[in-house]
Design an enzyme around this catalytic site. Sequence first.
Site, PDB file in Angstrom:
ATOM      1  N   ARG A 245       1.025  -1.128  -0.026  1.00  0.00           N
ATOM      2  CA  ARG A 245      -0.112   0.105  -0.143  1.00  0.00           C
ATOM      3  C   ARG A 245       1.132   1.196   0.033  1.00  0.00           C
ATOM      4  NH1 ARG A 245      -3.922  -1.967  -1.471  1.00  0.00           N
ATOM      5  NH2 ARG A 245      -6.015  -2.198  -0.426  1.00  0.00           N
ATOM      6  N   GLU A 274      -1.721   8.045  -4.167  1.00  0.00           N
ATOM      7  CA  GLU A 274      -1.991   7.524  -5.331  1.00  0.00           C
ATOM      8  C   GLU A 274      -3.532   8.092  -5.630  1.00  0.00           C
ATOM      9  OE1 GLU A 274      -1.196   3.356  -4.675  1.00  0.00           O
ATOM     10  OE2 GLU A 274      -3.190   2.765  -5.191  1.00  0.00           O
ATOM     11  N   HIS A 292      -0.797   0.166  -9.615  1.00  0.00           N
ATOM     12  CA  HIS A 292      -1.740  -0.497  -8.693  1.00  0.00           C
ATOM     13  C   HIS A 292      -2.271  -1.460  -9.498  1.00  0.00           C
ATOM     14  CE1 HIS A 292      -3.801  -0.284  -4.535  1.00  0.00           C
ATOM     15  NE2 HIS A 292      -3.523  -1.345  -4.887  1.00  0.00           N
TER      16      HIS A 292
HETATM   17  C1  GLV Z   1      -5.421  -4.067  -3.838  1.00  0.00           C
HETATM   18  O1  GLV Z   1      -4.799  -3.488  -3.609  1.00  0.00           O
HETATM   19  C2  GLV Z   1      -6.185  -5.086  -2.710  1.00  0.00           C
HETATM   20  O2  GLV Z   1      -6.111  -4.706  -1.740  1.00  0.00           O
HETATM   21  O3  GLV Z   1      -7.020  -5.873  -3.171  1.00  0.00           O
END
Ligand code: GLV
Length: 328
Positions: A245, A274, A292
Amino acid sequence: MQNTGVPKPAILMSRAVFPEVIARLQQYFDVTANQQDEIWTKAQFISHLQGKRGVFTTGGERVDAGVLAACPDLKICANMAVGYNNFDLPAMTAAGVQATNAPDVLTETTADFGFALLMATARRVTESEHYLRAGHWTQWRYDMFTGSDIHGSTLGIIGMGRIGQGIAKRGAHGFGMKVVYHNRSRLSTELEAQCKATYVSKQELLKTADHVMLVVPYSPESHHTIGAAELARMKPSATLVNIARGGIVDDAALAQALRDKKIAAAGLDVFEGEPSVHPDLLTVPNVVLTPHIASATVPTRLAMANLAADNLIAVLTGKPPLTPLNTP
Ligand code: GLV
């Protein structure tokens, strides 16, 4: 579902999602979908959510005490993500709102991507591609884009949940890596053997790993797990990969360390704030940046969306959630 004449409960899809998942949900619910994928302010989110019994979120929509107070009909928030740092769980529990996430179905896909990013970073894949595309490749040179080896090197994994374990197995069994890990709690001896992974302190991991991989969930405690001090402890030849994250890494400190060659390179799929990216990260060459996408394959994203839908259907038809995060 049969038409009983009773109005269907109203739910909100806060972001665009696969049409077939919306069609499934429409069998049970009066669905307000945001297929234009408008990014709502908090006030807009609240105004769309008012009167709804459930909401399908994708990880970026904050559900906190303010949202909950303004939406008293809400019974369930189903995140199409394994991470749930967008949820204020104590506030949701206090308000009687069920929270669910989408674990497991994305584990292997995300572990694959961790490895993709690690390899691209260590072997300078995107940096060399930019060089080629810019027309700079006029002749071969013995030291052109020399990177670091994956096979036989030491992989340090911070955060050894399901995805961390998937990465450990790939490293140990596929690439003959020595795997060390650090986690809040140590794995069982059996899991450590399956992953061929050795538990070490964070300091030891930073000092010995050739490649550091971050797979730890975000919480106030994991904020800036990697900052200037930790980067200074890593080998100058080491690489760092963050698929966890934004906020786990201090992005400004990382950009500075990359510029000063305190570490060799980094691969980042997640960023502080982000979709904004720290401007310094955009100008240093020794970093691979992706938006991401670690869980982004069609079958996996569909499985995540269907799991979130299953949670909405279960809770709003009086059944237990499949993947609960709280007990309201
Ligand atoms: C993606 O970052 C998730 O948490 O599924």
